[in-house]
Design a protein around this motif. Sequence first.
Motif, PDB file in Angstrom:
ATOM      1  N   SER A 203       0.835  -1.193   0.000  1.00  0.00           N
ATOM      2  CA  SER A 203       0.000   0.000   0.000  1.00  0.00           C
ATOM      3  C   SER A 203       0.878   1.256   0.000  1.00  0.00           C
ATOM      4  O   SER A 203       1.681   1.464   0.909  1.00  0.00           O
ATOM      5  CB  SER A 203      -0.911   0.005   1.230  1.00  0.00           C
ATOM      6  OG  SER A 203      -1.715   1.167   1.253  1.00  0.00           O
ATOM      7  N   THR A 243      -1.704  -1.201  -4.048  1.00  0.00           N
ATOM      8  CA  THR A 243      -2.854  -0.330  -3.797  1.00  0.00           C
ATOM      9  C   THR A 243      -2.392   1.038  -3.310  1.00  0.00           C
ATOM     10  O   THR A 243      -1.213   1.249  -3.023  1.00  0.00           O
ATOM     11  CB  THR A 243      -3.791  -0.958  -2.748  1.00  0.00           C
ATOM     12  OG1 THR A 243      -3.095  -1.025  -1.480  1.00  0.00           O
ATOM     13  CG2 THR A 243      -4.241  -2.354  -3.153  1.00  0.00           C
ATOM     14  N   GLN A 245      -3.538   4.427  -0.685  1.00  0.00           N
ATOM     15  CA  GLN A 245      -4.315   4.798   0.499  1.00  0.00           C
ATOM     16  C   GLN A 245      -4.397   6.312   0.673  1.00  0.00           C
ATOM     17  O   GLN A 245      -3.877   7.080  -0.129  1.00  0.00           O
ATOM     18  CB  GLN A 245      -3.668   4.185   1.738  1.00  0.00           C
ATOM     19  CG  GLN A 245      -2.265   4.728   2.015  1.00  0.00           C
ATOM     20  CD  GLN A 245      -1.595   4.073   3.196  1.00  0.00           C
ATOM     21  OE1 GLN A 245      -0.969   3.015   3.066  1.00  0.00           O
ATOM     22  NE2 GLN A 245      -1.712   4.706   4.364  1.00  0.00           N
ATOM     23  N   THR A 258      -6.757   1.193  -1.234  1.00  0.00           N
ATOM     24  CA  THR A 258      -6.427   0.149  -0.259  1.00  0.00           C
ATOM     25  C   THR A 258      -7.664  -0.324   0.499  1.00  0.00           C
ATOM     26  O   THR A 258      -7.872  -1.534   0.666  1.00  0.00           O
ATOM     27  CB  THR A 258      -5.369   0.659   0.731  1.00  0.00           C
ATOM     28  OG1 THR A 258      -4.187   1.049   0.003  1.00  0.00           O
ATOM     29  CG2 THR A 258      -4.990  -0.414   1.741  1.00  0.00           C
ATOM     30  N   SER A 277       4.044  -1.154   3.567  1.00  0.00           N
ATOM     31  CA  SER A 277       3.925   0.213   3.034  1.00  0.00           C
ATOM     32  C   SER A 277       5.279   0.675   2.511  1.00  0.00           C
ATOM     33  O   SER A 277       6.009   1.396   3.195  1.00  0.00           O
ATOM     34  CB  SER A 277       3.416   1.160   4.127  1.00  0.00           C
ATOM     35  OG  SER A 277       2.180   0.730   4.651  1.00  0.00           O
TER      36      SER A 277
END
Length: 335
Positions: A203, A243, A245, A258, A277
């Motif tokens: 993410s 993804t 966020q 996310t 992350s």
Amino acid sequence: MSVTRGKVGILLSNLGTPDGTDYTSVRRYLAEFLSDQRVIELPKFIWQPILQGVVLLRRPAVKGRDYARIWNRELDESPLKTVTRNQARKLGTWAAEMFGDDRVAVDWGMRYGNPSIPDAIARLTAEGCDRILMFPLYPQYSATTTATANDKLFEVLRGMRNQPAVRVVPSYFDEPSYIEALARSVRTTLETFAEEPEVIVASFHGIPQRNIALGDPYYEQCQHTGELLRDALNLPPTRFRITYQSRFGYADWLQPYTDATMRQLAHEGVRRVAVISPGFSADCIETIDEIGRENAHYFREAGGEVFTLIPCLNDSDDGMAVLCDRVLEETQGWL
């Protein structure tokens, strides 16, 4: 007449943090952050009334509660400040051992809040640094992060008569040491589990789609980091998702989101997921609270069972090795 060369200063910089979790501290921090036109690319006459009238009326209380959940009570500061200080301290110890403390000095300053970039530059020049290596701690380049940190550096230089020479560490999204450090952090975390996660999610912090259309390379760099990490872990695309966020406002941001992915995976029958992350060099509110609490809730609420948050590299041995590697590369000819 001989002229003595000064020290080389290394300045670590991350995004920033409020001084406290109270309304006033968070409001002051958000006002500085959200007034930066690198972050919110709207004309001031449109954005400032919204910011001052709506956003800064409600958001400080909400974010203050979020910060309170992760606050380092012992030091009375956010985890980002704790980690960044530790990174600077460890880098300073390494640099002194490598080059001698008479040749190099290390400091740190946040783009928003305290300690600030101007204060850090003042301390480094007071120590006799006539060359400064600016190190924005963002693996992937974005105008919203790296560029605005550099803007602040150059703003300080513009007000100096006797300017130090400067270099800026470029993004290191595809550096082998960084990718391998990420892969080891995933492997180390997952070794503690009897059953491996069915899916690993990388993410990254999102930015508006419009920024990419205007030429920001962030999306391309994030995708490349994710693909290199997936390859290093030897995972098929079905077991590794990339993804984005932290969407803010109503514009289209980088996708897939996310939070939506967490719900989707659970609905598809995935019961075990782990999230890393790779766009963050240090754990902060976006990783600890937004991923570790909010997105864990979305996953479990939709039927998922085991949610694992993989820590950022922080000031771990692997994380520090990445920073030292970049400093060695970018100070060639200086040290």
